[in-house]
Design an enzyme around this catalytic site. Structure first.
Site, short mmCIF file in Angstrom:
data_model
loop_
_atom_site.label_atom_id
_atom_site.label_comp_id
_atom_site.label_asym_id
_atom_site.label_seq_id
_atom_site.Cartn_x
_atom_site.Cartn_y
_atom_site.Cartn_z
N LYS A 220 -23.80 -19.30 10.13
CA LYS A 220 -24.75 -18.67 10.56
C LYS A 220 -26.04 -17.84 10.19
CE LYS A 220 -23.12 -20.37 15.21
NZ LYS A 220 -22.43 -20.49 16.37
N ARG A 254 -14.79 -22.44 15.71
CA ARG A 254 -15.07 -23.48 15.18
C ARG A 254 -16.07 -23.40 13.90
NH1 ARG A 254 -20.37 -25.23 15.05
NH2 ARG A 254 -21.35 -27.81 16.11
C1 8Y7 Z 1 -22.20 -22.77 18.23
C2 8Y7 Z 1 -21.28 -24.59 19.06
C3 8Y7 Z 1 -23.35 -24.81 17.67
C4 8Y7 Z 1 -20.79 -21.99 18.90
C5 8Y7 Z 1 -19.88 -23.65 20.33
C6 8Y7 Z 1 -24.36 -24.17 14.29
C7 8Y7 Z 1 -22.81 -26.65 18.87
C8 8Y7 Z 1 -24.32 -24.13 15.68
N1 8Y7 Z 1 -23.23 -23.80 17.27
N2 8Y7 Z 1 -21.05 -24.39 20.14
N3 8Y7 Z 1 -22.42 -25.51 17.65
N4 8Y7 Z 1 -19.52 -22.24 19.85
N5 8Y7 Z 1 -18.86 -23.49 21.49
O1 8Y7 Z 1 -25.23 -22.86 13.41
O2 8Y7 Z 1 -20.99 -20.56 18.47
O3 8Y7 Z 1 -23.20 -24.43 14.32
S1 8Y7 Z 1 -24.62 -24.99 16.51
#
Ligand code: 8Y7
Length: 275
Positions: A220, A254
């Site tokens: 990010k 994640r």
């Molecule tokens: C997150 C996410 C994204 C996060 C959860 C990216 C779908 C943007 N970020 N889901 N999703 N937490 N639970 O940079 O921080 O991956 S998308």
């Protein structure tokens, strides 16, 4: 800590690694490399071989300013990937905010709905309540398009925490058992760089809530702000961030870089078991 996700009952004895599988031609992190369905399936299989505990499959980029994807298009991207990767026996999560896509994913056999809108879209809550799947409720303000203008908080920790507890309550009122719910403070969503790091620093506080905590900070822009790295150079700082989140009590991280995160966790856990 336990997270009940349909037929998968996750015993969280160590932090779990959720690998990101984008099925989006416009994803900001992989430049659409894994855009096609068959590429996404092969990529998901690779992440499992690298040691991912969960795969998070998404068909709509949440990048600020990303084009909207229709329900039909999102289903066409995500569901074939879900069906194929379920055959491996893996725990499958679907990243979506649309109730129609949630329904299709649940019908296909997905175990987790990961919703950056925390089931606030009309119809989302009943779809999840009518199933037995696990759900990740994430904090955000506004929409991915305008969220970076919504970074005013009197106390970011308190406000995010009370939002998450409110959403968890709404879910429980609707019939979603507490053990099916996971919370996420939403690193990078409607927060400044400093607010993101304040949340990361206080992950332990969220970890004391009676829900597993998921943290997603992989690649990010706030990591880029500190390191000066472009998005394709953010693997090392992402692994560092995932390790910090895990050490402060996150139950799930994640990540894009599964193999590197697996190695980092192995060294940490070996060290911990050597005390
Ligand atoms: C997150 C996410 C994204 C996060 C959860 C990216 C779908 C943007 N970020 N889901 N999703 N937490 N639970 O940079 O921080 O991956 S998308």
């Amino acid at each position: 800590m336990r997270w009940l996700c349909g037929s998968k009952k996750l015993e969280i004895k160590r932090p779990l690694i959720m690998g990101i599988v984008n099925v989006t031609p416009d994803s900001f992190s992989d430049g659409g490399t894994h855009a096609s369905v068959s590429e996404a399936i092969a990529y998901g299989e690779q992440l499992l071989a690298e040691g991912a505990d969960i795969l998070d499959i998404g068909g709509e980029s949440t990048r600020p300013g990303a084009a909207n994807v229709s329900v039909e298009e999102e289903i066409a991207r995500v569901i074939p990937v879900v069906r194929e990767l379920l055959k491996t026996g893996a725990v499958i999560s679907v990243d979506t905010s649309k109730p129609e896509v949630m329904k299709a994913a649940i019908d296909a056999g997905a175990h987790i709905i990961n919703d950056v809108c925390a089931l606030t879209k009309p119809g989302a809550l009943p779809v999840v309540a009518a199933s037995g799947v696990g759900v990740c409720l994430m904090h955000m303000k506004g929409t991915p398009a305008d969220m970076q203008k919504k970074t005013e908080y009197a106390d970011v920790i308190l406000e995010v925490e009370s939002y998450l507890l409110e959403r968890a309550n709404a879910c429980e009122q609707a019939g979603i058992a507490r053990e099916r719910i996971c919370l996420d403070y939403g690193f990078g969503f409607a927060k400044t760089v400093d607010q993101n790091f304040e949340l990361l620093a206080h992950t332990d506080r969220f970890a004391h809530l009676p829900y597993p905590i998921l943290v997603g900070l992989s690649r990010k822009s706030s990591l880029g702000a500190i390191t000066g790295r472009e998005v394709n150079e953010r693997s090392y700082c992402s692994v560092a961030g995932a390790l910090i989140a895990a050490q402060k009590g996150a139950s799930v991280v994640r990540v894009h870089d599964v193999a590197a995160t697996v190695d980092a966790f192995k060294i940490w856990l070996k060290t911990e078991s050597s005390r």
